[in-house]
Design a protein around this motif. Structure first.
Motif, PDB file in Angstrom:
ATOM      1  N   THR A   1     -37.144  10.724 -33.048  1.00 11.01           N
ATOM      2  CA  THR A   1     -36.875  11.079 -34.440  1.00 11.01           C
ATOM      3  C   THR A   1     -38.013  11.946 -34.981  1.00 11.01           C
ATOM      4  OG1 THR A   1     -35.733   8.968 -34.715  1.00 11.01           O
ATOM      5  CG2 THR A   1     -36.254  10.199 -36.707  1.00 11.01           C
TER       6      THR A   1
ATOM      7  N   TYR B   1     -39.230  14.408 -38.443  1.00 12.97           N
ATOM      8  CA  TYR B   1     -39.017  14.675 -39.868  1.00 12.97           C
ATOM      9  C   TYR B   1     -39.879  15.859 -40.297  1.00 12.97           C
ATOM     10  CZ  TYR B   1     -38.116   9.570 -39.550  1.00 12.97           C
ATOM     11  OH  TYR B   1     -37.695   8.308 -39.193  1.00 12.97           O
TER      12      TYR B   1
ATOM     13  N   TYR C   1     -41.333  17.223 -43.976  1.00 10.16           N
ATOM     14  CA  TYR C   1     -41.499  16.932 -45.402  1.00 10.16           C
ATOM     15  C   TYR C   1     -42.204  18.121 -46.069  1.00 10.16           C
ATOM     16  CZ  TYR C   1     -40.660  11.903 -44.549  1.00 10.16           C
ATOM     17  OH  TYR C   1     -40.109  10.682 -44.230  1.00 10.16           O
TER      18      TYR C   1
ATOM     19  N   LEU D   1     -38.618  14.699 -48.210  1.00 10.00           N
ATOM     20  CA  LEU D   1     -37.978  15.005 -46.937  1.00 10.00           C
ATOM     21  C   LEU D   1     -37.133  16.276 -47.049  1.00 10.00           C
ATOM     22  CD1 LEU D   1     -37.385  13.929 -43.992  1.00 10.00           C
ATOM     23  CD2 LEU D   1     -35.204  13.143 -44.948  1.00 10.00           C
TER      24      LEU D   1
ATOM     25  N   GLN E   1     -34.288  15.685 -41.187  1.00  7.13           N
ATOM     26  CA  GLN E   1     -34.569  14.658 -40.191  1.00  7.13           C
ATOM     27  C   GLN E   1     -33.701  14.922 -38.972  1.00  7.13           C
ATOM     28  OE1 GLN E   1     -33.860  10.603 -41.495  1.00  7.13           O
ATOM     29  NE2 GLN E   1     -33.952   9.784 -39.426  1.00  7.13           N
TER      30      GLN E   1
ATOM     31  N   ASP F   1     -30.222  14.165 -41.446  1.00 10.16           N
ATOM     32  CA  ASP F   1     -30.219  14.334 -42.903  1.00 10.16           C
ATOM     33  C   ASP F   1     -30.866  15.666 -43.236  1.00 10.16           C
ATOM     34  OD1 ASP F   1     -31.343  12.189 -45.714  1.00 10.16           O
ATOM     35  OD2 ASP F   1     -30.560  14.229 -45.684  1.00 10.16           O
TER      36      ASP F   1
ATOM     37  N   GLY G   1     -35.060   4.180 -34.780  1.00 10.57           N
ATOM     38  CA  GLY G   1     -34.797   2.903 -35.427  1.00 10.57           C
ATOM     39  C   GLY G   1     -36.018   2.103 -35.815  1.00 10.57           C
ATOM     40  N   THR G   2     -37.189   2.748 -35.834  1.00 16.12           N
ATOM     41  CA  THR G   2     -38.401   2.031 -36.241  1.00 16.12           C
ATOM     42  C   THR G   2     -38.864   2.535 -37.597  1.00 16.12           C
ATOM     43  OG1 THR G   2     -39.903   3.575 -35.160  1.00 16.12           O
ATOM     44  CG2 THR G   2     -39.097   1.708 -33.861  1.00 16.12           C
ATOM     45  N   LEU G   3     -39.713   1.748 -38.236  1.00 18.19           N
ATOM     46  CA  LEU G   3     -40.135   2.057 -39.592  1.00 18.19           C
ATOM     47  C   LEU G   3     -41.421   2.871 -39.657  1.00 18.19           C
ATOM     48  CD1 LEU G   3     -39.275  -1.371 -41.159  1.00 18.19           C
ATOM     49  CD2 LEU G   3     -38.343   0.817 -41.922  1.00 18.19           C
ATOM     50  N   LYS G   4     -42.195   2.884 -38.603  1.00 18.80           N
ATOM     51  CA  LYS G   4     -43.489   3.546 -38.678  1.00 18.80           C
ATOM     52  C   LYS G   4     -43.367   5.012 -38.306  1.00 18.80           C
ATOM     53  CE  LYS G   4     -48.363   3.107 -37.476  1.00 18.80           C
ATOM     54  NZ  LYS G   4     -49.401   2.312 -36.799  1.00 18.80           N
ATOM     55  N   GLN G   5     -43.670   5.884 -39.270  1.00 21.92           N
ATOM     56  CA  GLN G   5     -43.693   7.313 -39.023  1.00 21.92           C
ATOM     57  C   GLN G   5     -45.141   7.757 -38.841  1.00 21.92           C
ATOM     58  OE1 GLN G   5     -41.393   9.620 -41.846  1.00 21.92           O
ATOM     59  NE2 GLN G   5     -39.794   8.064 -41.960  1.00 21.92           N
TER      60      GLN G   5
ATOM     61  N   PHE H   1     -47.657  10.935 -38.907  1.00 24.69           N
ATOM     62  CA  PHE H   1     -47.697  12.253 -39.543  1.00 24.69           C
ATOM     63  C   PHE H   1     -48.710  13.171 -38.863  1.00 24.69           C
ATOM     64  CE2 PHE H   1     -45.111  12.076 -43.388  1.00 24.69           C
ATOM     65  CZ  PHE H   1     -44.820  10.713 -43.450  1.00 24.69           C
TER      66      PHE H   1
ATOM     67  N   PHE I   1     -43.857   0.671 -48.425  1.00 23.61           N
ATOM     68  CA  PHE I   1     -45.005   1.163 -47.662  1.00 23.61           C
ATOM     69  C   PHE I   1     -46.096   1.668 -48.594  1.00 23.61           C
ATOM     70  CE2 PHE I   1     -42.516   1.573 -43.719  1.00 23.61           C
ATOM     71  CZ  PHE I   1     -41.229   1.654 -44.220  1.00 23.61           C
TER      72      PHE I   1
ATOM     73  N   TYR J   1     -49.208   4.526 -47.908  1.00 24.69           N
ATOM     74  CA  TYR J   1     -49.865   5.480 -47.015  1.00 24.69           C
ATOM     75  C   TYR J   1     -51.134   6.001 -47.693  1.00 24.69           C
ATOM     76  CZ  TYR J   1     -45.990   5.988 -43.691  1.00 24.69           C
ATOM     77  OH  TYR J   1     -45.042   5.774 -42.712  1.00 24.69           O
TER      78      TYR J   1
ATOM     79  N   LEU K   1     -50.806  11.893 -43.417  1.00 27.06           N
ATOM     80  CA  LEU K   1     -50.706  10.553 -43.976  1.00 27.06           C
ATOM     81  C   LEU K   1     -50.872   9.499 -42.885  1.00 27.06           C
ATOM     82  CD1 LEU K   1     -48.912  12.461 -45.924  1.00 27.06           C
ATOM     83  CD2 LEU K   1     -48.071  10.296 -46.802  1.00 27.06           C
TER      84      LEU K   1
ATOM     85  N   LEU L   1     -50.479   5.247 -42.229  1.00 28.92           N
ATOM     86  CA  LEU L   1     -49.898   4.022 -42.762  1.00 28.92           C
ATOM     87  C   LEU L   1     -50.978   2.976 -42.998  1.00 28.92           C
ATOM     88  CD1 LEU L   1     -47.262   2.486 -43.467  1.00 28.92           C
ATOM     89  CD2 LEU L   1     -47.246   1.682 -41.097  1.00 28.92           C
TER      90      LEU L   1
ATOM     91  N   GLN M   1     -34.081   1.356 -41.485  1.00 29.95           N
ATOM     92  CA  GLN M   1     -35.047   1.491 -40.403  1.00 29.95           C
ATOM     93  C   GLN M   1     -34.803   2.849 -39.758  1.00 29.95           C
ATOM     94  OE1 GLN M   1     -36.351  -1.482 -37.884  1.00 29.95           O
ATOM     95  NE2 GLN M   1     -35.483  -3.197 -38.993  1.00 29.95           N
ATOM     96  N   GLY M   2     -35.848   3.630 -39.650  1.00 27.67           N
ATOM     97  CA  GLY M   2     -35.702   4.956 -39.074  1.00 27.67           C
ATOM     98  C   GLY M   2     -35.209   5.990 -40.059  1.00 27.67           C
TER      99      GLY M   2
END
Lengths: 113, 113
Positions: free
Chosen positions: A31, A33, A35, A45, A48, A56, A98-102, A104, B34, B36, B44, B46, B97-98
């Motif tokens: 995944t 992104y 921004y 955003l 994605q 998106d 499917g994870t929450l941690k991006q 950057f 979150f 950041y 950024l 986390l 998520q994601g």
């Protein structure tokens, strides 16, 4: 592990010119992104990707902005033609599916004169 | 739609003093929350995230945040700040998520000796 790479770090162009930014995500992160962070605001955003498909792009100004991720790895974001209001930092981020941690990258600071 | 409001654009504080950075969100569905941090000319990073469970979340660098569902808040706190904590702090939410992050406007924390 290597982080998200972006280039160039800085770019200055005249309005109506074209510009492209490059992003190489963390290896294995499907995944990706893009921004846009305007001075004094939080990142917003633009688009994605999951692998090479768009998830998106609802806030991407499609009349002038385009992005691609042809092989599902690195990605380019293009602006053509640029306007003064496009001056911003363009941040690339990546994550495992499917994870929450991006994670950057350092961003590309664009100045449009 | 989700939105995030950071109530203070700038927070000056003396070294070793406690600090609280305020964040309120609005959403009609459950969200993930979150914080950041962005150091000058960097991407950024986390600090911490709330997914579910205990409402008090501990993060890196001695920061913690408390999720308050009734007040729709997620304030960030540190009992004793250092000069090195000087940075921009962003609160963000995600519905999936994601999925994309929706950021607040940011709070500039300035720690003075």
């Amino acid at each position: 592990e290597a982080g998200v790479a972006q280039s160039p770090r800085y770019k200055i162009i005249e309005k109506r010119q074209s510009v492209a930014f490059w992003c190489n995500p963390i290896s294995g992160h499907a995944t990706l992104y893009w921004y846009q962070q305007i001075l004094g605001q939080g990142p917003k955003l633009l688009i994605q990707f999951q692998n090479n498909g768009v998830v998106d792009d609802s806030q991407l100004p499609k009349d002038r902005f385009s992005a691609e991720r042809l092989k599902g790895v690195d990605s380019t974001l293009k602006i053509q033609p640029a306007k003064l209001e496009d001056s911003a930092v363009y941040l690339c981020a990546s994550s495992l599916v499917g994870t929450l941690k991006q994670f950057f990258g350092p961003g590309t600071r664009l100045t449009v004169l | 739609a989700q939105s995030v409001t950071q109530l203070d654009s700038q927070v000056p504080v003396f070294e070793e003093a406690p600090v609280e950075l305020r964040c309120n969100y609005s959403s009609s569905v459950s969200v993930y929350l979150f914080w950041y941090v962005q150091y000058p000319n960097q991407g950024l990073q986390l600090l911490l995230k709330y997914l579910s469970g205990s409402t008090l979340v501990k993060g890196i660098n001695g920061f913690e945040a408390e999720f308050n569902k009734s007040q729709t808040s997620f304030h960030l706190r540190k009992p004793s700040v250092h000069i090195s904590d000087t940075a921009e702090y962003f609160c963000a939410v995600s519905r999936d998520q994601g999925g994309k992050l929706i950021f607040g406007q940011g709070t500039e924390l300035s720690v003075k000796p």
